[in-house]
Design a protein around this motif. Structure first.
Motif, PDB file in Angstrom:
ATOM      1  N   PRO A  90     -12.472   1.014  -2.258  1.00  0.00           N
ATOM      2  CA  PRO A  90     -10.949  -0.180  -3.164  1.00  0.00           C
ATOM      3  C   PRO A  90     -10.904  -1.664  -1.807  1.00  0.00           C
ATOM      4  O   PRO A  90     -11.441  -1.177  -0.254  1.00  0.00           O
ATOM      5  CB  PRO A  90      -9.147  -0.005  -2.595  1.00  0.00           C
ATOM      6  CG  PRO A  90      -9.049   1.491  -1.591  1.00  0.00           C
ATOM      7  CD  PRO A  90     -10.796   2.186  -2.040  1.00  0.00           C
ATOM      8  N   CYS A 146      -6.206  -1.697  -2.195  1.00  0.00           N
ATOM      9  CA  CYS A 146      -5.611  -0.635  -2.685  1.00  0.00           C
ATOM     10  C   CYS A 146      -5.571  -0.858  -4.738  1.00  0.00           C
ATOM     11  O   CYS A 146      -5.654  -2.302  -4.606  1.00  0.00           O
ATOM     12  CB  CYS A 146      -4.052   0.150  -2.444  1.00  0.00           C
ATOM     13  SG  CYS A 146      -2.721   0.953  -3.579  1.00  0.00           S
ATOM     14  N   HIS A 147      -6.744  -0.216  -4.938  1.00  0.00           N
ATOM     15  CA  HIS A 147      -6.666  -0.748  -6.035  1.00  0.00           C
ATOM     16  C   HIS A 147      -5.639  -1.089  -7.658  1.00  0.00           C
ATOM     17  O   HIS A 147      -5.962  -1.688  -8.277  1.00  0.00           O
ATOM     18  CB  HIS A 147      -7.618   0.595  -7.198  1.00  0.00           C
ATOM     19  CG  HIS A 147      -8.672   0.987  -7.334  1.00  0.00           C
ATOM     20  ND1 HIS A 147      -9.649   0.319  -6.522  1.00  0.00           N
ATOM     21  CD2 HIS A 147      -9.216   2.339  -6.499  1.00  0.00           C
ATOM     22  CE1 HIS A 147     -10.820   0.440  -5.999  1.00  0.00           C
ATOM     23  NE2 HIS A 147     -10.400   1.700  -5.982  1.00  0.00           N
ATOM     24  N   PHE A 148      -4.319  -0.572  -6.966  1.00  0.00           N
ATOM     25  CA  PHE A 148      -2.977  -0.872  -7.971  1.00  0.00           C
ATOM     26  C   PHE A 148      -2.005  -1.473  -6.637  1.00  0.00           C
ATOM     27  O   PHE A 148      -0.673  -0.702  -6.767  1.00  0.00           O
ATOM     28  CB  PHE A 148      -2.384   0.295  -8.379  1.00  0.00           C
ATOM     29  CG  PHE A 148      -2.964   1.508  -9.202  1.00  0.00           C
ATOM     30  CD1 PHE A 148      -3.873   0.710 -10.266  1.00  0.00           C
ATOM     31  CD2 PHE A 148      -4.277   2.197  -9.387  1.00  0.00           C
ATOM     32  CE1 PHE A 148      -4.741   1.395 -11.176  1.00  0.00           C
ATOM     33  CE2 PHE A 148      -5.284   2.830  -8.923  1.00  0.00           C
ATOM     34  CZ  PHE A 148      -5.383   2.421 -10.853  1.00  0.00           C
ATOM     35  N   PHE A 170      -7.583   7.387   1.102  1.00  0.00           N
ATOM     36  CA  PHE A 170      -5.841   7.832   0.728  1.00  0.00           C
ATOM     37  C   PHE A 170      -4.991   8.824   0.056  1.00  0.00           C
ATOM     38  O   PHE A 170      -4.391   9.165   0.149  1.00  0.00           O
ATOM     39  CB  PHE A 170      -4.833   7.113   1.554  1.00  0.00           C
ATOM     40  CG  PHE A 170      -3.590   7.020   1.192  1.00  0.00           C
ATOM     41  CD1 PHE A 170      -2.978   8.239   1.876  1.00  0.00           C
ATOM     42  CD2 PHE A 170      -2.244   6.201   0.400  1.00  0.00           C
ATOM     43  CE1 PHE A 170      -1.253   7.800   2.735  1.00  0.00           C
ATOM     44  CE2 PHE A 170      -1.122   7.245   0.429  1.00  0.00           C
ATOM     45  CZ  PHE A 170      -0.982   7.795   1.458  1.00  0.00           C
ATOM     46  N   HIS A 171      -6.542   8.808  -1.173  1.00  0.00           N
ATOM     47  CA  HIS A 171      -5.810   9.651  -2.637  1.00  0.00           C
ATOM     48  C   HIS A 171      -5.854  10.846  -2.811  1.00  0.00           C
ATOM     49  O   HIS A 171      -4.676  11.101  -3.078  1.00  0.00           O
ATOM     50  CB  HIS A 171      -7.159   9.351  -3.445  1.00  0.00           C
ATOM     51  CG  HIS A 171      -8.376   9.929  -3.246  1.00  0.00           C
ATOM     52  ND1 HIS A 171      -9.467  10.070  -2.494  1.00  0.00           N
ATOM     53  CD2 HIS A 171      -8.146  11.841  -3.328  1.00  0.00           C
ATOM     54  CE1 HIS A 171     -10.212  11.006  -3.495  1.00  0.00           C
ATOM     55  NE2 HIS A 171      -9.775  11.530  -3.560  1.00  0.00           N
ATOM     56  N   LEU A 212       1.175   7.599  -5.379  1.00  0.00           N
ATOM     57  CA  LEU A 212       1.211   6.824  -6.410  1.00  0.00           C
ATOM     58  C   LEU A 212       0.052   7.277  -7.555  1.00  0.00           C
ATOM     59  O   LEU A 212      -0.051   7.088  -8.289  1.00  0.00           O
ATOM     60  CB  LEU A 212       0.185   5.446  -5.765  1.00  0.00           C
ATOM     61  CG  LEU A 212       0.730   4.262  -7.021  1.00  0.00           C
ATOM     62  CD1 LEU A 212       1.384   4.314  -8.043  1.00  0.00           C
ATOM     63  CD2 LEU A 212       0.759   3.062  -6.379  1.00  0.00           C
ATOM     64  N   TRP A 213      -1.230   7.506  -6.638  1.00  0.00           N
ATOM     65  CA  TRP A 213      -2.115   8.340  -7.535  1.00  0.00           C
ATOM     66  C   TRP A 213      -2.490   9.386  -8.671  1.00  0.00           C
ATOM     67  O   TRP A 213      -2.549   9.081  -9.278  1.00  0.00           O
ATOM     68  CB  TRP A 213      -3.661   8.998  -6.105  1.00  0.00           C
ATOM     69  CG  TRP A 213      -4.959   9.178  -7.057  1.00  0.00           C
ATOM     70  CD1 TRP A 213      -5.954   8.588  -8.001  1.00  0.00           C
ATOM     71  CD2 TRP A 213      -5.351  10.781  -7.469  1.00  0.00           C
ATOM     72  NE1 TRP A 213      -6.669   9.412  -8.329  1.00  0.00           N
ATOM     73  CE2 TRP A 213      -6.532  11.105  -7.093  1.00  0.00           C
ATOM     74  CE3 TRP A 213      -4.561  11.697  -6.169  1.00  0.00           C
ATOM     75  CZ2 TRP A 213      -6.919  12.226  -7.714  1.00  0.00           C
ATOM     76  CZ3 TRP A 213      -5.185  13.158  -6.301  1.00  0.00           C
ATOM     77  CH2 TRP A 213      -6.326  12.983  -6.539  1.00  0.00           C
ATOM     78  N   CYS A 216      -1.898  10.463  -1.769  1.00  0.00           N
ATOM     79  CA  CYS A 216      -1.335   9.050  -2.519  1.00  0.00           C
ATOM     80  C   CYS A 216      -0.034   9.704  -3.360  1.00  0.00           C
ATOM     81  O   CYS A 216      -0.498   9.846  -4.523  1.00  0.00           O
ATOM     82  CB  CYS A 216      -2.401   8.221  -2.966  1.00  0.00           C
ATOM     83  SG  CYS A 216      -1.509   6.713  -3.728  1.00  0.00           S
ATOM     84  N   CYS A 262     -10.943   6.167  -1.944  1.00  0.00           N
ATOM     85  CA  CYS A 262     -10.063   5.281  -1.151  1.00  0.00           C
ATOM     86  C   CYS A 262      -9.760   6.580  -0.217  1.00  0.00           C
ATOM     87  O   CYS A 262      -9.014   7.988  -0.970  1.00  0.00           O
ATOM     88  CB  CYS A 262      -8.751   5.129  -2.081  1.00  0.00           C
ATOM     89  SG  CYS A 262      -6.994   4.960  -0.784  1.00  0.00           S
ATOM     90  N   CYS A 285      -9.979   6.049  -7.658  1.00  0.00           N
ATOM     91  CA  CYS A 285      -9.244   6.123  -6.703  1.00  0.00           C
ATOM     92  C   CYS A 285     -10.176   6.781  -5.961  1.00  0.00           C
ATOM     93  O   CYS A 285     -10.528   7.319  -4.137  1.00  0.00           O
ATOM     94  CB  CYS A 285      -7.644   6.343  -6.019  1.00  0.00           C
ATOM     95  SG  CYS A 285      -6.375   5.198  -7.230  1.00  0.00           S
ATOM     96  N   HIS A 330       0.840  -1.347  -0.281  1.00  0.00           N
ATOM     97  CA  HIS A 330      -0.192   0.006   0.234  1.00  0.00           C
ATOM     98  C   HIS A 330       1.211   1.161   0.016  1.00  0.00           C
ATOM     99  O   HIS A 330       1.974   1.166   0.723  1.00  0.00           O
ATOM    100  CB  HIS A 330      -0.465   0.155   1.256  1.00  0.00           C
ATOM    101  CG  HIS A 330      -2.130   0.793   0.607  1.00  0.00           C
ATOM    102  ND1 HIS A 330      -2.127   2.397   1.202  1.00  0.00           N
ATOM    103  CD2 HIS A 330      -3.243   0.746   0.854  1.00  0.00           C
ATOM    104  CE1 HIS A 330      -3.284   3.281   1.675  1.00  0.00           C
ATOM    105  NE2 HIS A 330      -4.408   2.587   0.940  1.00  0.00           N
ATOM    106  N   PRO A 331       0.715   2.087  -0.856  1.00  0.00           N
ATOM    107  CA  PRO A 331       1.565   3.112  -0.599  1.00  0.00           C
ATOM    108  C   PRO A 331       1.887   4.065   0.615  1.00  0.00           C
ATOM    109  O   PRO A 331       2.596   4.686   1.197  1.00  0.00           O
ATOM    110  CB  PRO A 331       0.254   4.257  -2.083  1.00  0.00           C
ATOM    111  CG  PRO A 331       0.241   3.276  -2.977  1.00  0.00           C
ATOM    112  CD  PRO A 331      -0.768   1.770  -2.004  1.00  0.00           C
TER     113      PRO A 331
HETATM  114  S1  SF4 Z   1      -6.522   3.055  -4.356  1.00  0.00           S
HETATM  115 FE1  SF4 Z   1      -5.739   4.693  -5.684  1.00  0.00          FE
HETATM  116  S2  SF4 Z   1      -5.216   5.810  -4.124  1.00  0.00           S
HETATM  117 FE2  SF4 Z   1      -5.724   4.609  -2.665  1.00  0.00          FE
HETATM  118  S3  SF4 Z   1      -3.396   4.147  -2.303  1.00  0.00           S
HETATM  119 FE3  SF4 Z   1      -3.806   3.147  -3.865  1.00  0.00          FE
HETATM  120  S4  SF4 Z   1      -3.585   4.123  -5.695  1.00  0.00           S
HETATM  121 FE4  SF4 Z   1      -3.505   5.898  -3.520  1.00  0.00          FE
END
Ligand code: SF4
Length: 332
Positions: free
Chosen positions: A312, A324-326, A291-292, A297-298, A295, A289, A307, A251-252
């Motif tokens: 997620p 996390c979607h990613f 955290f977006h 990564l987002w 984030c 999410c 996101c 997770h980021p």
């Molecule tokens: S779902 Fe998107 S915003 Fe949330 S932690 Fe993963 S990459 Fe970041």
């Protein structure tokens, strides 16, 4: 094969507080287990819900907070079905709480002997002064406090911070609990005493007691925990063994927490990476999410809408998962 049940098993736990006519969720739909003789780290920044989660297991969330769960099973009993007198029996004798500020939990006008033996009198009805003294002395020896006879006669303010924390741990252990919830037990201590208390907690775990170790400090998680649950904005966002999460954080948010740690040995980094922004308040969790907005990564992926719009969901069938979607992707 005989299945060994976890000591505590929690499903869909929510803790709500009424705020200006709405129910605000400080802990939102979390599920986890703690095995026998296991230390599980509960880690996150302030306002992540980790301390509230710890208190909710003892049903000690301050009023008017409300705890709900689909299942909250402890050693074969449903904690959510117990009344207040049954819970009082479990608190201290089967589940103990150790907090950061040991001094604040002690009565300043009673000696260490009286502090420690109060629970023995209350829970076991022991009245013999000789027996109580022997139990207290053994409890202090168990936490390796020196000069036992002198310290039993002392008042809390006559002890150093490390000694106060040992007395608090002795108090928490004297009835032989199966589970200890240790909420930032070393945060206020200097590094030498901190290392001693962590070593003591490991010995307690080796004796078969399970521990939920609540902390904001991943370094101490690496030091003593078997598994780690990373909390953000009232949710568990990553779960795995310490080896898995530290080797390959998915997770980021966990990646950011780990990037903030000073390396052990070797050259220090040119700068310490930290997570930008502040954790959100429970009354203003972000959409999708949570955290977006913070984030990296987002942002590096061009701020994908998924996101912002979709919460997620983790694959909890895996031993190591992240919500996390990613999951597993790092910022390139
Ligand atoms: S779902 Fe998107 S915003 Fe949330 S932690 Fe993963 S990459 Fe970041």
């Amino acid at each position: 094969m005989i299945e060994i049940k976890p000591l505590i098993s929690v499903e869909n736990l929510t803790v709500e507080f009424p705020v200006r006519g709405s129910a605000v969720r400080a802990v939102d739909d979390v599920s986890f287990e703690v095995g026998h003789g296991e230390i599980v780290g509960l880690v996150g920044e302030s306002a992540s819900g980790k301390s509230t989660l710890g208190l909710s297991l003892m049903r000690m969330v301050p009023s008017p907070g409300r705890v709900r769960a689909r299942r909250m099973e402890f050693d074969g009993r449903d904690l959510s079905a117990l009344d207040e007198s049954q819970l009082r029996q479990i608190r201290g004798s089967e589940i103990s709480l150790i907090v950061q500020d040991a001094l604040a939990t002690m009565n300043p006008v009673t000696t260490v002997l009286e502090q420690i033996t109060e629970v023995v009198r209350d829970h076991e009805g022991v009245r013999s002064r000789r027996v109580l003294r022997a139990r207290a002395a053994q409890a202090l020896r168990d936490v390796q406090l020196p000069d036992v006879e002198i310290n039993l006669r002392r008042y809390p303010h006559e002890l150093s911070g490390g000694m106060q924390q040992r007395v608090a741990i002795a108090q928490g252990l004297i009835l032989g609990p199966k589970l200890i919830i240790a909420d930032e037990p070393t945060t206020a201590l200097d590094v030498t005493v901190q290392a001693q208390i962590l070593s003591l907690l490991k010995q307690i775990r080796d004796g078969g007691t399970s521990i939920i170790f609540v902390t904001h400090d991943l370094a101490t998680v690496a030091e003593i925990c078997d598994r780690v649950l990373v909390m953000y904005a009232g949710r568990i966002v990553e779960s795995g063994t310490v080896a898995e999460v530290f080797a390959e954080p998915q997770h980021p948010y966990t990646q950011g927490l780990l990037a903030s740690l000073l390396p052990l040995g070797g050259d220090p980094p040119k700068r310490l990476d930290a997570i930008s922004g502040q954790p959100p308040r429970p009354e203003a969790w972000p959409s999708g999410c949570r955290f977006h907005p913070r984030c990296p990564l987002w942002k590096s992926k061009g701020e994908p809408e998924i996101c912002v719009n979709e919460d997620p969901q983790p694959d909890e069938s895996r031993t190591h998962w992240a919500a996390c979607h990613f999951a597993g992707e790092g910022v390139r």
